[in-house]
Scaffold this active site. Sequence first.
Site, PDB file in Angstrom:
ATOM      1  N   SER A  21       0.871  -1.175   0.000  1.00  0.00           N
ATOM      2  CA  SER A  21       0.000   0.000   0.000  1.00  0.00           C
ATOM      3  C   SER A  21       0.903   1.219   0.000  1.00  0.00           C
ATOM      4  CB  SER A  21      -0.925  -0.009   1.226  1.00  0.00           C
ATOM      5  OG  SER A  21      -0.195  -0.204   2.410  1.00  0.00           O
ATOM      6  N   ASP A 115      -1.389  14.409  16.991  1.00  0.00           N
ATOM      7  CA  ASP A 115      -0.444  14.990  17.953  1.00  0.00           C
ATOM      8  C   ASP A 115      -1.137  16.067  18.774  1.00  0.00           C
ATOM      9  OD1 ASP A 115       1.872  13.519  17.312  1.00  0.00           O
ATOM     10  OD2 ASP A 115       2.185  14.743  15.513  1.00  0.00           O
ATOM     11  N   PHE A 226      12.514  14.863  10.765  1.00  0.00           N
ATOM     12  CA  PHE A 226      11.086  14.590  10.817  1.00  0.00           C
ATOM     13  C   PHE A 226      10.800  13.305  11.616  1.00  0.00           C
ATOM     14  CE2 PHE A 226       7.632  12.344   8.477  1.00  0.00           C
ATOM     15  CZ  PHE A 226       6.583  13.154   8.877  1.00  0.00           C
ATOM     16  N   HIS A 276       3.784  -1.170   3.757  1.00  0.00           N
ATOM     17  CA  HIS A 276       3.144   0.136   3.504  1.00  0.00           C
ATOM     18  C   HIS A 276       4.282   1.126   3.233  1.00  0.00           C
ATOM     19  CE1 HIS A 276       0.025   3.246   3.985  1.00  0.00           C
ATOM     20  NE2 HIS A 276       0.903   3.939   4.690  1.00  0.00           N
TER      21      HIS A 276
HETATM   22  P1  FAD Z   1      -2.703   6.316  19.877  1.00  0.00           P
HETATM   23  O1  FAD Z   1      -2.255   5.064  19.254  1.00  0.00           O
HETATM   24  O2  FAD Z   1      -4.105   6.420  20.293  1.00  0.00           O
HETATM   25  O3  FAD Z   1      -1.841   6.635  21.159  1.00  0.00           O
HETATM   26  C1  FAD Z   1      -0.455   6.785  21.069  1.00  0.00           C
HETATM   27  C2  FAD Z   1       0.144   6.649  22.459  1.00  0.00           C
HETATM   28  O4  FAD Z   1      -0.327   7.687  23.310  1.00  0.00           O
HETATM   29  C3  FAD Z   1      -0.209   5.356  23.148  1.00  0.00           C
HETATM   30  O5  FAD Z   1       0.692   4.359  22.826  1.00  0.00           O
HETATM   31  C4  FAD Z   1      -0.138   5.746  24.577  1.00  0.00           C
HETATM   32  O6  FAD Z   1       1.174   5.684  25.006  1.00  0.00           O
HETATM   33  C5  FAD Z   1      -0.557   7.170  24.597  1.00  0.00           C
HETATM   34  N1  FAD Z   1      -1.964   7.270  24.954  1.00  0.00           N
HETATM   35  C6  FAD Z   1      -2.976   7.681  24.137  1.00  0.00           C
HETATM   36  N2  FAD Z   1      -4.149   7.662  24.784  1.00  0.00           N
HETATM   37  C7  FAD Z   1      -3.901   7.247  26.048  1.00  0.00           C
HETATM   38  C8  FAD Z   1      -4.704   7.011  27.194  1.00  0.00           C
HETATM   39  N3  FAD Z   1      -6.024   7.238  27.199  1.00  0.00           N
HETATM   40  N4  FAD Z   1      -4.094   6.581  28.309  1.00  0.00           N
HETATM   41  C9  FAD Z   1      -2.759   6.352  28.329  1.00  0.00           C
HETATM   42  N5  FAD Z   1      -1.941   6.547  27.259  1.00  0.00           N
HETATM   43  C10 FAD Z   1      -2.495   6.982  26.143  1.00  0.00           C
HETATM   44  N6  FAD Z   1      -0.818  12.312  12.332  1.00  0.00           N
HETATM   45  C11 FAD Z   1      -1.588  13.228  11.675  1.00  0.00           C
HETATM   46  O7  FAD Z   1      -1.788  14.346  12.176  1.00  0.00           O
HETATM   47  N7  FAD Z   1      -2.135  12.947  10.441  1.00  0.00           N
HETATM   48  C12 FAD Z   1      -1.975  11.745   9.840  1.00  0.00           C
HETATM   49  O8  FAD Z   1      -2.470  11.526   8.723  1.00  0.00           O
HETATM   50  C13 FAD Z   1      -1.180  10.748  10.514  1.00  0.00           C
HETATM   51  N8  FAD Z   1      -1.005   9.509   9.969  1.00  0.00           N
HETATM   52  C14 FAD Z   1      -0.285   8.567  10.653  1.00  0.00           C
HETATM   53  C15 FAD Z   1      -0.156   7.290  10.099  1.00  0.00           C
HETATM   54  C16 FAD Z   1       0.582   6.312  10.759  1.00  0.00           C
HETATM   55  C17 FAD Z   1       0.697   4.940  10.143  1.00  0.00           C
HETATM   56  C18 FAD Z   1       1.208   6.618  12.010  1.00  0.00           C
HETATM   57  C19 FAD Z   1       2.045   5.579  12.702  1.00  0.00           C
HETATM   58  C20 FAD Z   1       1.082   7.885  12.559  1.00  0.00           C
HETATM   59  C21 FAD Z   1       0.332   8.873  11.915  1.00  0.00           C
HETATM   60  N9  FAD Z   1       0.155  10.152  12.465  1.00  0.00           N
HETATM   61  C22 FAD Z   1      -0.611  11.087  11.783  1.00  0.00           C
HETATM   62  C23 FAD Z   1       0.798  10.523  13.734  1.00  0.00           C
HETATM   63  C24 FAD Z   1      -0.118  10.362  14.962  1.00  0.00           C
HETATM   64  O9  FAD Z   1      -1.215  11.241  14.863  1.00  0.00           O
HETATM   65  C25 FAD Z   1       0.710  10.707  16.209  1.00  0.00           C
HETATM   66  O10 FAD Z   1       1.725   9.769  16.413  1.00  0.00           O
HETATM   67  C26 FAD Z   1      -0.104  10.940  17.488  1.00  0.00           C
HETATM   68  O11 FAD Z   1       0.750  11.498  18.481  1.00  0.00           O
HETATM   69  C27 FAD Z   1      -0.710   9.675  18.067  1.00  0.00           C
HETATM   70  O12 FAD Z   1      -1.869   9.324  17.418  1.00  0.00           O
HETATM   71  P2  FAD Z   1      -2.251   7.763  17.418  1.00  0.00           P
HETATM   72  O13 FAD Z   1      -3.594   7.560  16.882  1.00  0.00           O
HETATM   73  O14 FAD Z   1      -1.137   7.012  16.820  1.00  0.00           O
HETATM   74  O15 FAD Z   1      -2.299   7.576  18.987  1.00  0.00           O
END
Ligand code: FAD
Length: 304
Positions: A21, A115, A226, A276
């Site tokens: 992908s 973030d 980055f 990916h």
């Molecule tokens: P999650 O997986 O929900 O959480 C990440 C970490 O935060 C967890 O491991 C945990 O340690 C902590 N955490 C979160 N919630 C809790 C809780 N309730 N209690 C305790 N700990 C908690 N960012 C963008 O802005 N746009 C994008 O299009 C984008 N695409 C991405 C695609 C991929 C494949 C990846 C890997 C990252 C991407 N990101 C993107 C970055 C991402 O938004 C950031 O890394 C963000 O900080 C975490 O979002 P997440 O959904 O990965 O978090």
Amino acid sequence: MSEFAIPAPDGQRVLKSPNISFEFFPPKTEEMERSLWDTINRLAPLAPNFVSVTYGAGGSTRERTHSTIARILAETRLTPAAHLTCVGASRGEIDEIVDRYHDIGVRHIVALRGDPATGIGTAYVGHPDGYKTSADLVAGIKKRHPDIEVSVSAYPEKHPEALDFDADIDRLKAKVDAGAARAITQVFFDNDLYFRYLDRVRARGIEIPIVPGIMPMHNFKQARNFVTRAGTTVPDWLAEKFEGLDDDAETRKLVAATVAAGQVQKLAKHGVDTFHFYTMNRADLVLAICHLLGIRPKSAAKAA
Ligand code: FAD
């Protein structure tokens, strides 16, 4: 798509088709748009499982992500996946975005928390009326539209905010329990980190595919800054490979392709058959790497 040989643990060779992908970001200018479409048209014949389009920090590219996804649906036979973060938005706003995607035929969303609005490294504060976590977002999407497939993130070096791996994998487990079908990893350069993470994830009973995210380093210096900010370790051996090449883009490109091809070939040798690619909206290195993986264009898979 051609097949490639993977040595099975018992020494016999098994044949598997690699699944790929591609990830793009929404273009800012007309020139960037032309360049993205040139990339899409060159990569489409490789028949990826899906192509995803990122969502700018804090939803800054909401409309551009939507229009890129809509154009992919309208003008190609590719399956688009829209990235969506819930940071800084109310549930109502997010639900509306999801409904709009569903209305135009999108059936795959990469659901993320995003973030912190105040920057990486600062405390995350959710919107008072918003989805609180990425797992809540996954559950919200699946409840509204069970036919939307949801992918989520995974962090082989753990997320920078995670206290430890157990806490990190707790979050992944919550996302899987909410309905995530696949996790795509943050970029990593040391395959051992991926395999160790995979062991931890499987030991927790998480069975969904954990797809390695591969980033060819078109511009090493820029990419290093980055990815380091996102918590990825850039090993010294990798930095050494790009030493002295700051003003030599051609050689850098060859080195970047060689490094990334080596990484995917080693993963493939150990049985990984799904990748990916973070394309950075450029086709050349990804095409070369896929070619080395044994993936050939499918004539019927032309973009338009
Ligand atoms: P999650 O997986 O929900 O959480 C990440 C970490 O935060 C967890 O491991 C945990 O340690 C902590 N955490 C979160 N919630 C809790 C809780 N309730 N209690 C305790 N700990 C908690 N960012 C963008 O802005 N746009 C994008 O299009 C984008 N695409 C991405 C695609 C991929 C494949 C990846 C890997 C990252 C991407 N990101 C993107 C970055 C991402 O938004 C950031 O890394 C963000 O900080 C975490 O979002 P997440 O959904 O990965 O978090």
